[in-house]
Design a protein around this motif. Structure first.
Motif, PDB file in Angstrom:
ATOM      1  N   ASP A  68       0.813  -1.209   0.000  1.00  0.00           N
ATOM      2  CA  ASP A  68       0.000   0.000   0.000  1.00  0.00           C
ATOM      3  C   ASP A  68       0.848   1.262   0.000  1.00  0.00           C
ATOM      4  O   ASP A  68       0.499   2.260  -0.616  1.00  0.00           O
ATOM      5  CB  ASP A  68      -0.944  -0.004   1.209  1.00  0.00           C
ATOM      6  N   GLY A  69       1.985   1.231   0.711  1.00  0.00           N
ATOM      7  CA  GLY A  69       2.855   2.402   0.760  1.00  0.00           C
ATOM      8  C   GLY A  69       3.418   2.743  -0.611  1.00  0.00           C
ATOM      9  O   GLY A  69       3.465   3.918  -0.999  1.00  0.00           O
ATOM     10  N   ALA A  70       3.816   1.710  -1.370  1.00  0.00           N
ATOM     11  CA  ALA A  70       4.350   1.942  -2.715  1.00  0.00           C
ATOM     12  C   ALA A  70       3.268   2.468  -3.653  1.00  0.00           C
ATOM     13  O   ALA A  70       3.520   3.362  -4.474  1.00  0.00           O
ATOM     14  CB  ALA A  70       4.955   0.646  -3.266  1.00  0.00           C
ATOM     15  N   LEU A  71       2.056   1.925  -3.538  1.00  0.00           N
ATOM     16  CA  LEU A  71       0.963   2.405  -4.384  1.00  0.00           C
ATOM     17  C   LEU A  71       0.556   3.833  -4.015  1.00  0.00           C
ATOM     18  O   LEU A  71       0.232   4.638  -4.888  1.00  0.00           O
ATOM     19  CB  LEU A  71      -0.234   1.461  -4.284  1.00  0.00           C
ATOM     20  N   HIS A  72       0.589   4.153  -2.732  1.00  0.00           N
ATOM     21  CA  HIS A  72       0.285   5.523  -2.310  1.00  0.00           C
ATOM     22  C   HIS A  72       1.318   6.490  -2.880  1.00  0.00           C
ATOM     23  O   HIS A  72       0.973   7.570  -3.368  1.00  0.00           O
ATOM     24  CB  HIS A  72       0.237   5.611  -0.781  1.00  0.00           C
ATOM     25  N   ALA A  73       2.607   6.101  -2.837  1.00  0.00           N
ATOM     26  CA  ALA A  73       3.656   6.950  -3.405  1.00  0.00           C
ATOM     27  C   ALA A  73       3.498   7.075  -4.918  1.00  0.00           C
ATOM     28  O   ALA A  73       3.761   8.134  -5.494  1.00  0.00           O
ATOM     29  CB  ALA A  73       5.026   6.382  -3.047  1.00  0.00           C
ATOM     30  N   GLU A  74       3.065   5.992  -5.574  1.00  0.00           N
ATOM     31  CA  GLU A  74       2.839   6.059  -7.017  1.00  0.00           C
ATOM     32  C   GLU A  74       1.721   7.042  -7.354  1.00  0.00           C
ATOM     33  O   GLU A  74       1.797   7.782  -8.341  1.00  0.00           O
ATOM     34  CB  GLU A  74       2.494   4.669  -7.552  1.00  0.00           C
ATOM     35  N   LEU A  75       0.697   7.071  -6.520  1.00  0.00           N
ATOM     36  CA  LEU A  75      -0.414   7.991  -6.753  1.00  0.00           C
ATOM     37  C   LEU A  75      -0.038   9.436  -6.444  1.00  0.00           C
ATOM     38  O   LEU A  75      -0.241  10.328  -7.259  1.00  0.00           O
ATOM     39  CB  LEU A  75      -1.610   7.605  -5.883  1.00  0.00           C
ATOM     40  N   PHE A  76       0.493   9.661  -5.241  1.00  0.00           N
ATOM     41  CA  PHE A  76       0.651  11.020  -4.732  1.00  0.00           C
ATOM     42  C   PHE A  76       2.095  11.505  -4.657  1.00  0.00           C
ATOM     43  O   PHE A  76       2.319  12.662  -4.318  1.00  0.00           O
ATOM     44  CB  PHE A  76       0.026  11.126  -3.336  1.00  0.00           C
ATOM     45  N   GLY A  95       2.336   1.209 -17.822  1.00  0.00           N
ATOM     46  CA  GLY A  95       2.552   2.257 -18.808  1.00  0.00           C
ATOM     47  C   GLY A  95       1.290   3.023 -19.130  1.00  0.00           C
ATOM     48  O   GLY A  95       0.575   3.493 -18.239  1.00  0.00           O
ATOM     49  N   PRO A  96       0.963   3.153 -20.430  1.00  0.00           N
ATOM     50  CA  PRO A  96      -0.195   3.977 -20.817  1.00  0.00           C
ATOM     51  C   PRO A  96      -1.530   3.421 -20.351  1.00  0.00           C
ATOM     52  O   PRO A  96      -2.524   4.147 -20.338  1.00  0.00           O
ATOM     53  CB  PRO A  96      -0.114   4.007 -22.344  1.00  0.00           C
ATOM     54  N   THR A  97      -1.574   2.141 -19.964  1.00  0.00           N
ATOM     55  CA  THR A  97      -2.835   1.572 -19.467  1.00  0.00           C
ATOM     56  C   THR A  97      -2.805   1.356 -17.952  1.00  0.00           C
ATOM     57  O   THR A  97      -3.684   0.690 -17.405  1.00  0.00           O
ATOM     58  CB  THR A  97      -3.131   0.224 -20.154  1.00  0.00           C
ATOM     59  N   ARG A  98      -1.805   1.899 -17.281  1.00  0.00           N
ATOM     60  CA  ARG A  98      -1.705   1.749 -15.830  1.00  0.00           C
ATOM     61  C   ARG A  98      -2.907   2.416 -15.159  1.00  0.00           C
ATOM     62  O   ARG A  98      -3.298   3.542 -15.506  1.00  0.00           O
ATOM     63  CB  ARG A  98      -0.418   2.401 -15.334  1.00  0.00           C
ATOM     64  N   GLU A  99      -3.497   1.718 -14.196  1.00  0.00           N
ATOM     65  CA  GLU A  99      -4.638   2.260 -13.462  1.00  0.00           C
ATOM     66  C   GLU A  99      -4.498   1.872 -12.003  1.00  0.00           C
ATOM     67  O   GLU A  99      -4.278   0.711 -11.682  1.00  0.00           O
ATOM     68  CB  GLU A  99      -5.956   1.730 -14.038  1.00  0.00           C
ATOM     69  N   VAL A 100      -4.589   2.851 -11.128  1.00  0.00           N
ATOM     70  CA  VAL A 100      -4.532   2.610  -9.688  1.00  0.00           C
ATOM     71  C   VAL A 100      -5.800   3.173  -9.071  1.00  0.00           C
ATOM     72  O   VAL A 100      -6.178   4.321  -9.339  1.00  0.00           O
ATOM     73  CB  VAL A 100      -3.281   3.268  -9.046  1.00  0.00           C
ATOM     74  N   LEU A 101      -6.460   2.348  -8.264  1.00  0.00           N
ATOM     75  CA  LEU A 101      -7.714   2.740  -7.621  1.00  0.00           C
ATOM     76  C   LEU A 101      -7.531   2.701  -6.112  1.00  0.00           C
ATOM     77  O   LEU A 101      -6.946   1.757  -5.575  1.00  0.00           O
ATOM     78  CB  LEU A 101      -8.841   1.799  -8.040  1.00  0.00           C
ATOM     79  N   PHE A 171      -1.561  15.508 -12.530  1.00  0.00           N
ATOM     80  CA  PHE A 171      -0.873  15.457 -11.245  1.00  0.00           C
ATOM     81  C   PHE A 171       0.006  14.206 -11.158  1.00  0.00           C
ATOM     82  O   PHE A 171      -0.429  13.100 -11.473  1.00  0.00           O
ATOM     83  CB  PHE A 171      -1.888  15.471 -10.101  1.00  0.00           C
ATOM     84  N   ASN A 172       1.241  14.386 -10.761  1.00  0.00           N
ATOM     85  CA  ASN A 172       2.214  13.307 -10.563  1.00  0.00           C
ATOM     86  C   ASN A 172       2.364  12.432 -11.801  1.00  0.00           C
ATOM     87  O   ASN A 172       2.656  11.243 -11.705  1.00  0.00           O
ATOM     88  CB  ASN A 172       1.829  12.452  -9.343  1.00  0.00           C
ATOM     89  N   GLY A 173       2.144  13.003 -12.991  1.00  0.00           N
ATOM     90  CA  GLY A 173       2.353  12.269 -14.237  1.00  0.00           C
ATOM     91  C   GLY A 173       1.166  11.459 -14.721  1.00  0.00           C
ATOM     92  O   GLY A 173       1.271  10.778 -15.746  1.00  0.00           O
ATOM     93  N   TRP A 174       0.033  11.524 -14.037  1.00  0.00           N
ATOM     94  CA  TRP A 174      -1.150  10.760 -14.450  1.00  0.00           C
ATOM     95  C   TRP A 174      -1.928  11.530 -15.510  1.00  0.00           C
ATOM     96  O   TRP A 174      -2.206  12.713 -15.347  1.00  0.00           O
ATOM     97  CB  TRP A 174      -2.059  10.487 -13.258  1.00  0.00           C
ATOM     98  N   ARG A 175      -2.306  10.838 -16.588  1.00  0.00           N
ATOM     99  CA  ARG A 175      -3.122  11.484 -17.621  1.00  0.00           C
ATOM    100  C   ARG A 175      -4.503  11.840 -17.087  1.00  0.00           C
ATOM    101  O   ARG A 175      -5.035  12.900 -17.358  1.00  0.00           O
ATOM    102  CB  ARG A 175      -3.272  10.571 -18.849  1.00  0.00           C
ATOM    103  N   GLN A 176      -5.080  10.908 -16.342  1.00  0.00           N
ATOM    104  CA  GLN A 176      -6.375  11.162 -15.710  1.00  0.00           C
ATOM    105  C   GLN A 176      -6.227  10.918 -14.217  1.00  0.00           C
ATOM    106  O   GLN A 176      -5.722   9.872 -13.802  1.00  0.00           O
ATOM    107  CB  GLN A 176      -7.457  10.232 -16.258  1.00  0.00           C
ATOM    108  N   PHE A 177      -6.637  11.876 -13.441  1.00  0.00           N
ATOM    109  CA  PHE A 177      -6.582  11.749 -11.979  1.00  0.00           C
ATOM    110  C   PHE A 177      -7.915  12.262 -11.457  1.00  0.00           C
ATOM    111  O   PHE A 177      -8.159  13.454 -11.418  1.00  0.00           O
ATOM    112  CB  PHE A 177      -5.427  12.578 -11.418  1.00  0.00           C
ATOM    113  N   TYR A 197      -5.300   7.093 -14.019  1.00  0.00           N
ATOM    114  CA  TYR A 197      -5.141   6.270 -15.222  1.00  0.00           C
ATOM    115  C   TYR A 197      -4.073   6.872 -16.133  1.00  0.00           C
ATOM    116  O   TYR A 197      -4.032   8.078 -16.373  1.00  0.00           O
ATOM    117  CB  TYR A 197      -6.464   6.209 -15.992  1.00  0.00           C
ATOM    118  N   GLY A 198      -3.187   5.996 -16.651  1.00  0.00           N
ATOM    119  CA  GLY A 198      -2.237   6.342 -17.697  1.00  0.00           C
ATOM    120  C   GLY A 198      -1.032   7.107 -17.209  1.00  0.00           C
ATOM    121  O   GLY A 198      -1.156   8.174 -16.640  1.00  0.00           O
ATOM    122  N   ARG A 199       0.172   6.538 -17.423  1.00  0.00           N
ATOM    123  CA  ARG A 199       1.397   7.241 -17.024  1.00  0.00           C
ATOM    124  C   ARG A 199       2.344   7.333 -18.203  1.00  0.00           C
ATOM    125  O   ARG A 199       2.378   6.455 -19.027  1.00  0.00           O
ATOM    126  CB  ARG A 199       2.096   6.495 -15.900  1.00  0.00           C
TER     127      ARG A 199
END
Length: 199
Positions: A68-76, A95-101, A171-177, A197-199
């Protein structure tokens, strides 16, 4: 493997074990009580193979999946990480289809930090479209389920009364946030959902 196929696969393995046992009986290979007992146990042993395979796959997924810590850092990005018992994550693709919820039960400070993200503004996305982002991945057990005022039948932990949808695209490189802020309900602290979504 889809969960819906797991039961039939177990049955097929059980039947395969019974077939092998029947062939051994027909060929006269079961001449001792020990071999007869092994033949009786064979279908059950075969049926446990898919269960064992699923357990090993689940263990491997939990060992190699980011925490969870790594995913939180990836998001924010870098920054304080909320307590793990207040976060639920799932991630898909690369990559371009990366999605984190993310589902977060934020403190007032965490909520204020998210609302102060660069580019934070009202989104044109509807609450139903936002909810679909998680439901299509099968996350309806903890993902946002929008509810409207006056609806009394609700599922605890998933319902999001009168959600407001915001965006902070880029934000933080995300195409859609996209962010869904739920209204307070029955005195509970409102949940917050993020779909990036999308990095």
């Amino acid at each position: 493997m889809w969960v819906i196929w797991f039961g039939p696969v177990v049955v097929v393995f059980f039947l395969a074990g019974m077939t092998v046992a029947a062939v051994l009986l027909r060929l006269g290979k079961l001449r001792s009580p020990r071999s007869a007992l092994a033949a009786v146990a064979l279908p059950f042993g075969c049926a446990t193979l898919p269960v064992l395979a699923l357990a090993l796959l689940s263990l491997a997924a939990s060992l190699f999946a980011p925490d969870d810590g790594a995913l939180h850092a990836e998001l924010f990005g870098a920054g304080p990480v909320p307590a793990r018992d207040r976060m639920l994550f799932d991630a898909f693709g690369d990559g371009p289809t990366r999605e984190v919820l993310l589902r977060l039960d934020p403190t007032p400070a965490e909520r204020a930090r998210i609302m102060a993200l660069p580019g934070f503004a009202h989104a044109t996305m509807t609450a139903d479209s936002f909810a679909l982002r998680g439901i299509r991945h099968g996350l309806d057990g903890w993902w946002m389920r929008p509810t409207r005022p006056g609806i009394t039948r609700r599922a605890p932990g998933t319902d999001c009364p009168s959600p407001a949808i915001y965006e902070a695209d880029g934000f933080n490189g995300w195409r859609q946030f996209r962010i869904a802020l739920c209204a307070a309900d029955r005195g509970d602290a409102p949940a917050l959902f993020v779909a990036a979504y999308g990095r």
